[in-house]
Design a protein around this motif. Structure first.
Motif, PDB file in Angstrom:
ATOM      1  N   SER A 120       0.836  -1.208   0.000  1.00 21.30           N
ATOM      2  CA  SER A 120       0.000   0.000   0.000  1.00 21.30           C
ATOM      3  C   SER A 120       0.868   1.255   0.000  1.00 21.30           C
ATOM      4  N   GLY A 121       1.998   1.207   0.721  1.00 24.87           N
ATOM      5  CA  GLY A 121       2.897   2.357   0.714  1.00 24.87           C
ATOM      6  C   GLY A 121       3.518   2.580  -0.645  1.00 24.87           C
ATOM      7  N   ARG A 122       3.893   1.494  -1.315  1.00 22.45           N
ATOM      8  CA  ARG A 122       4.482   1.608  -2.658  1.00 22.45           C
ATOM      9  C   ARG A 122       3.496   2.237  -3.630  1.00 22.45           C
ATOM     10  N   LYS A 123       2.230   1.880  -3.524  1.00 24.17           N
ATOM     11  CA  LYS A 123       1.224   2.446  -4.427  1.00 24.17           C
ATOM     12  C   LYS A 123       1.056   3.949  -4.187  1.00 24.17           C
ATOM     13  N   LEU A 124       1.082   4.359  -2.938  1.00 27.11           N
ATOM     14  CA  LEU A 124       0.956   5.785  -2.652  1.00 27.11           C
ATOM     15  C   LEU A 124       2.151   6.554  -3.200  1.00 27.11           C
ATOM     16  N   VAL A 125       3.334   6.011  -3.023  1.00 19.06           N
ATOM     17  CA  VAL A 125       4.534   6.656  -3.559  1.00 19.06           C
ATOM     18  C   VAL A 125       4.461   6.715  -5.085  1.00 19.06           C
ATOM     19  N   GLY A 126       3.860   5.687  -5.700  1.00 18.75           N
ATOM     20  CA  GLY A 126       3.712   5.670  -7.150  1.00 18.75           C
ATOM     21  C   GLY A 126       2.869   6.815  -7.676  1.00 18.75           C
ATOM     22  N   ARG A 127       1.893   7.237  -6.910  1.00 17.39           N
ATOM     23  CA  ARG A 127       1.047   8.360  -7.335  1.00 17.39           C
ATOM     24  C   ARG A 127       1.845   9.662  -7.406  1.00 17.39           C
ATOM     25  N   THR A 128       2.712   9.867  -6.454  1.00 13.69           N
ATOM     26  CA  THR A 128       3.511  11.095  -6.491  1.00 13.69           C
ATOM     27  C   THR A 128       4.654  10.975  -7.490  1.00 13.69           C
ATOM     28  N   ARG A 129       5.154   9.760  -7.680  1.00 12.11           N
ATOM     29  CA  ARG A 129       6.259   9.588  -8.636  1.00 12.11           C
ATOM     30  C   ARG A 129       5.787   9.865 -10.062  1.00 12.11           C
ATOM     31  N   GLU A 130       4.626   9.366 -10.463  1.00 11.72           N
ATOM     32  CA  GLU A 130       4.192   9.557 -11.841  1.00 11.72           C
ATOM     33  C   GLU A 130       3.816  11.009 -12.126  1.00 11.72           C
ATOM     34  N   THR A 131       3.570  11.801 -11.070  1.00 12.71           N
ATOM     35  CA  THR A 131       3.248  13.217 -11.262  1.00 12.71           C
ATOM     36  C   THR A 131       4.424  14.125 -10.913  1.00 12.71           C
ATOM     37  N   ASP A 132       5.601  13.534 -10.779  1.00  7.75           N
ATOM     38  CA  ASP A 132       6.813  14.312 -10.517  1.00  7.75           C
ATOM     39  C   ASP A 132       7.362  14.815 -11.856  1.00  7.75           C
ATOM     40  N   PRO A 133       7.591  16.116 -11.995  1.00  7.12           N
ATOM     41  CA  PRO A 133       8.069  16.653 -13.279  1.00  7.12           C
ATOM     42  C   PRO A 133       9.441  16.121 -13.674  1.00  7.12           C
ATOM     43  N   ARG A 134      10.190  15.543 -12.732  1.00 11.71           N
ATOM     44  CA  ARG A 134      11.519  15.011 -13.040  1.00 11.71           C
ATOM     45  C   ARG A 134      11.467  13.576 -13.545  1.00 11.71           C
ATOM     46  N   TRP A 135      10.274  12.968 -13.532  1.00 14.81           N
ATOM     47  CA  TRP A 135      10.161  11.547 -13.868  1.00 14.81           C
ATOM     48  C   TRP A 135       9.522  11.355 -15.235  1.00 14.81           C
ATOM     49  N   GLN A 136       9.995  10.356 -15.952  1.00 13.18           N
ATOM     50  CA  GLN A 136       9.334   9.919 -17.171  1.00 13.18           C
ATOM     51  C   GLN A 136       9.616   8.428 -17.344  1.00 13.18           C
ATOM     52  N   PRO A 137       8.746   7.688 -18.041  1.00 22.88           N
ATOM     53  CA  PRO A 137       9.004   6.271 -18.272  1.00 22.88           C
ATOM     54  C   PRO A 137      10.290   6.073 -19.058  1.00 22.88           C
ATOM     55  N   VAL A 138      10.998   5.002 -18.751  1.00 27.53           N
ATOM     56  CA  VAL A 138      12.262   4.698 -19.424  1.00 27.53           C
ATOM     57  C   VAL A 138      12.081   3.459 -20.289  1.00 27.53           C
ATOM     58  N   ILE A 139      12.483   3.555 -21.547  1.00 29.08           N
ATOM     59  CA  ILE A 139      12.480   2.412 -22.460  1.00 29.08           C
ATOM     60  C   ILE A 139      13.938   1.994 -22.624  1.00 29.08           C
ATOM     61  N   ALA A 140      14.283   0.864 -22.022  1.00 33.31           N
ATOM     62  CA  ALA A 140      15.686   0.454 -21.973  1.00 33.31           C
ATOM     63  C   ALA A 140      16.151  -0.235 -23.248  1.00 33.31           C
ATOM     64  N   THR A 141      15.211  -0.698 -24.071  1.00 32.71           N
ATOM     65  CA  THR A 141      15.586  -1.411 -25.301  1.00 32.71           C
ATOM     66  C   THR A 141      16.049  -0.428 -26.367  1.00 32.71           C
ATOM     67  N   PRO A 142      17.187  -0.663 -27.004  1.00 31.97           N
ATOM     68  CA  PRO A 142      17.642   0.246 -28.069  1.00 31.97           C
ATOM     69  C   PRO A 142      16.627   0.298 -29.221  1.00 31.97           C
ATOM     70  N   LEU A 143      16.513   1.449 -29.830  1.00 36.23           N
ATOM     71  CA  LEU A 143      15.643   1.620 -30.989  1.00 36.23           C
ATOM     72  C   LEU A 143      16.177   0.803 -32.162  1.00 36.23           C
ATOM     73  N   PRO A 144      15.312   0.004 -32.801  1.00 42.85           N
ATOM     74  CA  PRO A 144      15.773  -0.727 -33.993  1.00 42.85           C
ATOM     75  C   PRO A 144      16.303   0.255 -35.040  1.00 42.85           C
ATOM     76  N   ALA A 145      17.513   0.061 -35.467  1.00 39.97           N
ATOM     77  CA  ALA A 145      18.122   1.011 -36.406  1.00 39.97           C
ATOM     78  C   ALA A 145      18.392   0.308 -37.735  1.00 39.97           C
ATOM     79  N   PRO A 146      18.113   0.945 -38.849  1.00 35.99           N
ATOM     80  CA  PRO A 146      17.406   2.231 -38.904  1.00 35.99           C
ATOM     81  C   PRO A 146      15.897   2.038 -38.779  1.00 35.99           C
ATOM     82  N   TYR A 147      15.220   3.039 -38.192  1.00 39.71           N
ATOM     83  CA  TYR A 147      13.772   2.995 -38.053  1.00 39.71           C
ATOM     84  C   TYR A 147      13.160   3.706 -39.258  1.00 39.71           C
ATOM     85  N   HIS A 148      12.505   2.948 -40.121  1.00 41.44           N
ATOM     86  CA  HIS A 148      11.872   3.525 -41.298  1.00 41.44           C
ATOM     87  C   HIS A 148      10.355   3.427 -41.130  1.00 41.44           C
ATOM     88  N   PRO A 149       9.694   4.543 -40.763  1.00 45.34           N
ATOM     89  CA  PRO A 149       8.239   4.493 -40.586  1.00 45.34           C
ATOM     90  C   PRO A 149       7.531   4.125 -41.885  1.00 45.34           C
TER      91      PRO A 149
END
Length: 577
Positions: A120-149
């Motif tokens: 329950s404590g982790r969930k509460l901390v998660g609410r403030t973490r996702e609304t922290d301006p310093r935080w953003q989701p991290v995608i650790a997998t390298p982008l397939p190169a070259p990326y041709h849309p």
């Protein structure tokens, strides 16, 4: 004031006590100190019990500020009391002070070492973490190169979809996508992780094809277990799953619509678009900052409201284009969220005029609903959110019945406030004259519209209700059911100058009853309103027009995407965000 004799007596008494203590043996002194600690501990425990009892009583009665005073007094005496920390966290949540709530919950977890408390404590901390301006989701997998849309390909991110749900959100998504496909656009729908398994569906599919629209479902079988994640953890999971889909499908553009809290789908979409180096469009469906609570005293104030508002603003600013539903919403986004006017477009709600057509009333259904020989004031909506204001309609029915009017309220839909609304109807003596249908199958909704003599939108004055344009009035208009709406900006925009509907003072049952009575007595005016509204939606609010507006937005973004893709790819080094 004490007399001089009293003061001298007290001093002599203290001196005598000190002299007596000097004559005590060390063993006797230790016993005295032990008794003193015991008495003090009993006194402290008693004060703690009384303080917690007062805090819990205030919490139960909704007096959250006073509750906080009581529990904070307890914590000053004993900062590690587990019961006080639990109560303090609950009080802080009610007040929207989620940083404080998380602080108390973490201290409690450290004190008890209980895994349930940790979760329950982790969930509460998660609410403030996702609304922290310093935080953003991290995608650790390298982008397939070259990326041709793939030229023109669009991935449309929606929180949920048909065929599993038929609410207003899914209707706008599906009708927009279907019209885009019919217009020759290459669009693919994708739902948020866990859907539709979260609905309790056995063996949920990874893909659904509804009419011409294809939806991909991310981790559909995970369903409800994903609810155990913190909100920030779920956003990170969404970003990573969406990145995998983008790598496989290679869209040139992301179209992200509001999530359950609004901004969470945008947080994931922004991270993926930056990672892939493609533009993204944020479709703001509503203003969700106030939906964290049902308490109007705290809905638009406090830390959590402000954090959610600021996060929403950041996502609007991060998007390449913001699309919204109405003029009032656009004004709000520009003036309160601070987004440049040239970056915000309106793509309004619409209606399928081939699906919602005027029809004869089913008399069997009318008798089953108990609507025979009565004038029906109806509303089609969920019964979950206070902003819908069904109370105002029920109270208006009571006033009209008291005035001798033969009227019945028809509430089509279901939600967690149904019992509360039923109790209100019973209290006002109109339980027999307010009909609750519960959930109605999608194919039967039009038949229920046909039972309504006057479609009432009784929304009350809160931020989202003032700005957000609902879908249901357009459906009623297409079926030539006359409109009576609360005088809120988004609803006033729908009825125009009054030619397409009438308005009453929002939140005022007496004003609703008076307006309804006047229209009851004027059949020709009701017909004029209904005819004008039906013509307007047929010419101005078609889904093909919505698709054309979205298509123009896509073209404008895609025209600049090659340069943007190259710049972002260089900045990211085609690696993790």
């Amino acid at each position: 004031m004490r007399s001089l004799a009293d003061q001298l007596t007290k001093k002599l008494s203290k001196k005598a006590t000190a002299v007596a203590r000097e004559r005590l043996t060390p063993q006797t002194k230790r016993r005295i100190r032990k008794v003193q600690r015991l008495v003090l501990g009993q006194h402290t425990a008693s004060r703690t019990r009384h303080g917690l009892a007062a805090a819990r009583a205030c919490l139960g009665s909704g007096e959250y500020e006073e509750a906080a005073v009581h529990v904070n007094a307890v914590l000053r005496r004993n900062p590690t009391d587990s019961g006080a920390l639990e109560v303090a966290s609950r009080i802080a949540i009610k007040r929207g002070a989620f940083t404080e709530a998380g602080h108390h919950a973490v201290r409690r977890m450290e004190r008890t070492r209980d895994p349930v408390h940790w979760s329950s404590g982790r969930k509460l901390v998660g609410r403030t973490r996702e609304t922290d301006p310093r935080w953003q989701p991290v995608i650790a997998t390298p982008l397939p190169a070259p990326y041709h849309p793939r030229p023109g390909r669009v991935v449309y991110v929606a929180k949920e979809s048909r065929p599993f749900l038929h609410n207003g959100f899914c209707t706008r998504s599906h009708e927009s996508l279907q019209a885009l496909v019919r217009a020759g656009r290459d669009v693919l729908g994708v739902t948020m992780p866990g859907f539709p398994g979260v609905l309790g569906i056995d063996e949920p599919p990874t893909e659904s094809v509804v009419e011409e629209v294809t939806y991909r479902h991310l981790l559909p079988a995970a369903g409800r277990p994903l609810l155990a994640l913190g909100l920030d953890e779920y956003v990170e999971l969404t970003a990573r799953m969406l990145a995998g889909l983008v790598a496989a499908e290679r869209p040139a553009l992301l179209h992200v619509s509001s999530g359950h809290r609004g901004f969470e789908s945008a947080l994931a979409g922004n991270a993926v678009a930056r990672w892939a180096g493609i533009p993204w469009l944020y479709e703001v469906r509503s203003f969700f900052e106030t939906t964290w609570t049902d308490d109007p005293r705290y809905a638009e104030r406090g830390e959590y409201y402000e954090r959610r508002f600021a996060t929403e603003s950041r996502m609007m600013a991060a998007a390449d284009l913001v699309v919204t539903l109405s003029g009032p919403m656009r004004d709000e986004i520009i003036h309160r969220h601070g987004i440049p006017a040239e970056k915000v477009r309106v793509v309004p709600n619409a209606v399928d005029v081939n699906r919602f057509v005027p029809q004869e009333r089913d008399l069997t259904l009318r008798h089953r609903l108990g609507l025979a020989d009565t004038f029906t004031l109806g509303y089609v909506s969920n019964l979950s959110h206070p902003r819908e204001g069904q109370e105002v309609l029920i109270e208006a029915v009571a006033e009209l019945r008291a005035a001798g009017r033969s009227v019945t309220g028809l509430l089509v839909g279901d939600g967690n406030r149904r019992q509360e609304l039923e109790r209100l109807a019973k209290k006002l003596g109109v339980a027999r004259h307010v009909v609750f249908t519960g959930n109605v199958p999608f194919d039967e909704v039009a038949g229920h519209y046909a039972q309504i003599d006057l479609f009432v939108v009784p929304r009350v004055d809160d931020r989202a209700a003032r700005m957000v344009s609902p879908l249901k009035p357009f459906e009623a208009m297409a079926m030539r059911v006359p409109l009576l709406v609360a005088d809120l900006p988004a609803l006033a925009e729908i009825i125009g100058s009054g030619a397409r509907g009438q308005a009453f003072t929002a939140g005022d049952p007496g004003a609703l009853a008076a307006a309804a009575a006047r229209l009851m007595d004027n059949e020709s005016e009701r017909k004029q309103i209904a005819d004008a509204a039906a013509l307007w939606v047929a010419t101005e609010r078609s889904w093909s027009a919505v698709a054309a507006a979205f298509g123009a937005a896509y073209d404008d973004l895609l025209a600049t995407s090659p340069a943007r893709h190259e710049a972002l790819a260089t900045a990211n080094g085609s690696t993790a965000c």
